[in-house]
Design an enzyme around this catalytic site. Structure first.
Site, PDB file in Angstrom:
ATOM      1  N   THR A   1     -14.152  52.110  24.976  1.00 17.75           N
ATOM      2  CA  THR A   1     -15.334  52.782  25.505  1.00 17.75           C
ATOM      3  C   THR A   1     -14.994  53.978  26.389  1.00 17.75           C
ATOM      4  O   THR A   1     -15.550  55.067  26.242  1.00 17.75           O
ATOM      5  CB  THR A   1     -16.194  51.790  26.310  1.00 17.75           C
ATOM      6  OG1 THR A   1     -16.537  50.680  25.470  1.00 17.75           O
ATOM      7  CG2 THR A   1     -17.469  52.461  26.809  1.00 17.75           C
TER       8      THR A   1
ATOM      9  N   ARG B   1       4.568  42.732   9.615  1.00 17.60           N
ATOM     10  CA  ARG B   1       6.004  42.616   9.842  1.00 17.60           C
ATOM     11  C   ARG B   1       6.655  41.570   8.934  1.00 17.60           C
ATOM     12  O   ARG B   1       7.670  40.967   9.304  1.00 17.60           O
ATOM     13  CB  ARG B   1       6.280  42.323  11.319  1.00 17.60           C
ATOM     14  CG  ARG B   1       5.871  43.498  12.210  1.00 17.60           C
ATOM     15  CD  ARG B   1       6.365  43.353  13.632  1.00 17.60           C
ATOM     16  NE  ARG B   1       5.692  42.289  14.350  1.00 17.60           N
ATOM     17  CZ  ARG B   1       4.495  42.415  14.919  1.00 17.60           C
ATOM     18  NH1 ARG B   1       3.817  43.548  14.808  1.00 17.60           N
ATOM     19  NH2 ARG B   1       3.959  41.415  15.585  1.00 17.60           N
TER      20      ARG B   1
ATOM     21  N   GLY C   1     -10.438  41.044  21.308  1.00 17.48           N
ATOM     22  CA  GLY C   1     -10.317  39.783  22.010  1.00 17.48           C
ATOM     23  C   GLY C   1     -11.650  39.066  22.034  1.00 17.48           C
ATOM     24  O   GLY C   1     -12.537  39.344  21.224  1.00 17.48           O
TER      25      GLY C   1
ATOM     26  N   ARG D   1      -2.993  40.768   7.157  1.00 14.22           N
ATOM     27  CA  ARG D   1      -2.984  42.194   7.512  1.00 14.22           C
ATOM     28  C   ARG D   1      -2.633  43.048   6.299  1.00 14.22           C
ATOM     29  O   ARG D   1      -3.200  44.126   6.102  1.00 14.22           O
ATOM     30  CB  ARG D   1      -1.961  42.452   8.628  1.00 14.22           C
ATOM     31  CG  ARG D   1      -2.335  41.896   9.981  1.00 14.22           C
ATOM     32  CD  ARG D   1      -1.254  42.221  11.015  1.00 14.22           C
ATOM     33  NE  ARG D   1      -1.589  41.683  12.331  1.00 14.22           N
ATOM     34  CZ  ARG D   1      -0.846  41.858  13.413  1.00 14.22           C
ATOM     35  NH1 ARG D   1       0.292  42.555  13.342  1.00 14.22           N
ATOM     36  NH2 ARG D   1      -1.215  41.345  14.575  1.00 14.22           N
TER      37      ARG D   1
ATOM     38  N   GLU E   1      -8.305  50.119 -15.459  1.00 12.59           N
ATOM     39  CA  GLU E   1      -8.473  50.247 -16.902  1.00 12.59           C
ATOM     40  C   GLU E   1      -7.639  51.390 -17.465  1.00 12.59           C
ATOM     41  O   GLU E   1      -7.046  51.269 -18.548  1.00 12.59           O
ATOM     42  CB  GLU E   1      -9.951  50.489 -17.239  1.00 12.59           C
ATOM     43  CG  GLU E   1     -10.881  49.383 -16.784  1.00 12.59           C
ATOM     44  CD  GLU E   1     -11.518  49.676 -15.443  1.00 12.59           C
ATOM     45  OE1 GLU E   1     -12.733  49.440 -15.311  1.00 12.59           O
ATOM     46  OE2 GLU E   1     -10.797  50.148 -14.524  1.00 12.59           O
TER      47      GLU E   1
ATOM     48  N   ALA F   1      -6.210  32.597  16.705  1.00  9.27           N
ATOM     49  CA  ALA F   1      -5.491  31.337  16.901  1.00  9.27           C
ATOM     50  C   ALA F   1      -5.943  30.747  18.217  1.00  9.27           C
ATOM     51  O   ALA F   1      -5.947  31.443  19.247  1.00  9.27           O
ATOM     52  CB  ALA F   1      -3.986  31.571  16.898  1.00  9.27           C
TER      53      ALA F   1
ATOM     54  N   LEU G   1       0.288  45.830  15.854  1.00  9.43           N
ATOM     55  CA  LEU G   1      -0.722  45.535  14.832  1.00  9.43           C
ATOM     56  C   LEU G   1      -0.282  45.945  13.433  1.00  9.43           C
ATOM     57  O   LEU G   1      -1.113  46.309  12.594  1.00  9.43           O
ATOM     58  CB  LEU G   1      -2.060  46.206  15.185  1.00  9.43           C
ATOM     59  CG  LEU G   1      -2.682  45.811  16.524  1.00  9.43           C
ATOM     60  CD1 LEU G   1      -4.002  46.550  16.735  1.00  9.43           C
ATOM     61  CD2 LEU G   1      -2.890  44.318  16.622  1.00  9.43           C
TER      62      LEU G   1
ATOM     63  N   HIS H   1      -7.624  54.203 -11.916  1.00  9.22           N
ATOM     64  CA  HIS H   1      -8.274  52.910 -12.004  1.00  9.22           C
ATOM     65  C   HIS H   1      -7.454  51.951 -12.871  1.00  9.22           C
ATOM     66  O   HIS H   1      -6.628  52.377 -13.681  1.00  9.22           O
ATOM     67  CB  HIS H   1      -9.673  53.061 -12.598  1.00  9.22           C
ATOM     68  CG  HIS H   1     -10.665  53.653 -11.645  1.00  9.22           C
ATOM     69  ND1 HIS H   1     -11.998  53.804 -11.952  1.00  9.22           N
ATOM     70  CD2 HIS H   1     -10.522  54.125 -10.381  1.00  9.22           C
ATOM     71  CE1 HIS H   1     -12.634  54.349 -10.928  1.00  9.22           C
ATOM     72  NE2 HIS H   1     -11.753  54.554  -9.973  1.00  9.22           N
TER      73      HIS H   1
ATOM     74  N   ASP I   1      -1.672  43.165  25.780  1.00  7.78           N
ATOM     75  CA  ASP I   1      -0.610  42.746  24.850  1.00  7.78           C
ATOM     76  C   ASP I   1       0.299  43.882  24.403  1.00  7.78           C
ATOM     77  O   ASP I   1       1.417  43.636  23.950  1.00  7.78           O
ATOM     78  CB  ASP I   1      -1.227  42.088  23.610  1.00  7.78           C
ATOM     79  CG  ASP I   1      -1.924  40.777  23.920  1.00  7.78           C
ATOM     80  OD1 ASP I   1      -1.680  40.228  25.013  1.00  7.78           O
ATOM     81  OD2 ASP I   1      -2.704  40.303  23.077  1.00  7.78           O
TER      82      ASP I   1
END
Length: 382
Positions: free
Chosen positions: A240, A224, A315, A201, A69, A171, A221, A67, A217
């Site tokens: 799913t 970079r 999306g 990210r 502290e 965007a 992810l 931690h 796409d």
């Protein structure tokens, strides 16, 4: 702000806020890497009559230990005795992998502890402050409380509601689209916005997309930005039917950056076994009556695995579903100056961008230029 008089004189409220702002900034250094713990910062300040000086600094280490502290006290050593400690969240009072920070502060002989908020974790919940006061240490709470509530929103949301703090980032073109039908990764925003997205990210525990985005796409992810590849979040795909290909960029990199796939009970077990063989973690989630993954249950599963903050990048169906379920806590909307045209993919299903921006559930935090684009930052009202 509540103060308890102790052995030494307290600095002015302005000084307290200045030092606490510095402690909050230290905590941000490991935002996105400290989960399942909050990313806390601590500064130890000593004044022997010739002005205040910092004798110890610390921030929560990756994975949550040690931690802040503990790190700051180790750096300060004997100079911590009689000093003031600024910590961006209530010091813990329970025994975990290490001893309680409140006990460490008492044993170090600090004179005063300044904190922002009471930790909502039931294992702490005011006990840290109480232990310090009972030991005769002056305690001041509530310094930079509003700022700390935002910094620790992930920890607070996970403890209070059992799910991560959800950040929706997208965007959109001037005409409200996020891409073109049938095309991969249509550039919408400029370089400044893309860099800001990668920086986001780097400070978030996990990043989530729907399988539709992953199929169209084929993204990585990852973060970079130069030197920050190691800050990439856990990649998560809502899938799913278990359609994510084993030769996708996400799966091929699963041994380098963690990949979690949330699949429904209708997914082919053989496909899921193939994914698991690549190092991908498969998480089962129930389906809604409409045959889609139950988003609320999926978020609970992520919190149970330690995630405190989640960045959602796509999306439209996922974004709309989370908004309709009241599961979005923060929105980063990059508005580009150029339109896409009639073949564009709407940012939301059944809602316009303007409708989302005018949603009374959110408050506007910022609206500023970002290169040639504009960044609109919204925060859910609690």
């Amino acid at each position: 702000m509540q103060a308890v008089k102790g052995r030494g004189a307290s600095p002015s409220p302005d000084e307290d806020r200045r030092w606490m702002s510095a402690a909050l900034a230290l905590g941000r250094r490991n935002a996105g890497r400290a989960w399942p713990n909050p990313a806390v910062g601590a500064i130890i300040v000593r004044d022997d009559g010739d002005g205040p000086r910092v004798v110890g600094r610390g921030w929560t280490a990756p994975g949550g230990r040690p931690h802040a502290e503990t790190v700051a006290l180790a750096q300060a050593g004997a100079l911590a005795r009689g000093a003031t400690v600024y910590v961006s969240l209530e010091p813990c009072s329970h025994v975990g992998r290490t001893g309680p920070c409140s006990v460490a502060l008492i044993e170090a002989g600090v004179d005063r502890v300044v904190s922002t908020l009471e930790d909502p974790d039931i294992r702490v919940a005011g006990d840290g402050h109480r232990m310090l006061r009972e030991a005769g240490i002056a305690v001041t709470t509530g310094v930079c409380a509003a700022e700390a509530a935002r910094e620790h929103a992930g920890h607070i949301r996970r403890v209070r509601d059992g799910r991560p703090h959800v950040r929706l980032k997208l965007a959109v073109s001037a005409d409200g689209f996020v891409g073109r039908f049938g095309e991969r990764q249509v550039p919408i925003s400029g370089d400044a916005a893309r860099q800001a997205g990668h920086a986001l990210r780097a400070t978030t525990d996990g990043i989530l997309v729907g399988v539709g985005t992953a199929l169209v796409d084929d993204p990585l992810l990852t973060c970079r930005l130069p030197g920050l590849a190691g800050r990439s979040p856990v990649r998560i795909v809502l899938d799913t039917h278990g359609r994510l290909p084993v030769d996708s960029a996400l799966v091929r990199s699963a041994h380098e950056v963690p990949l979690w796939v949330i699949a429904g009970g209708v997914a082919d077990p053989r496909r899921l076994a193939e994914l698991e063989a690549t190092g991908t973690t498969v998480i089962a989630a129930p389906l809604t009556a409409e045959g889609r993954i139950d988003l609320g249950t999926a978020l609970v599963a992520l919190a149970e695995r330690g995630l405190t903050t989640l960045l959602v990048e796509g999306g439209p169906r996922v974004a709309t579903g989370l908004l309709e379920a009241g599961l979005v806590d923060e929105i980063f909307l990059v508005r580009a100056p150029d339109p896409i045209g009639g073949d564009g993919v709407p940012a939301f299903i059944g809602r316009s961008v303007e409708d989302v921006l005018a949603d009374p559930a959110f408050v506007l935090l910022n609206d500023r230029p970002l290169g040639e684009d504009r960044l609109v930052h919204l925060w859910r009202k609690d």
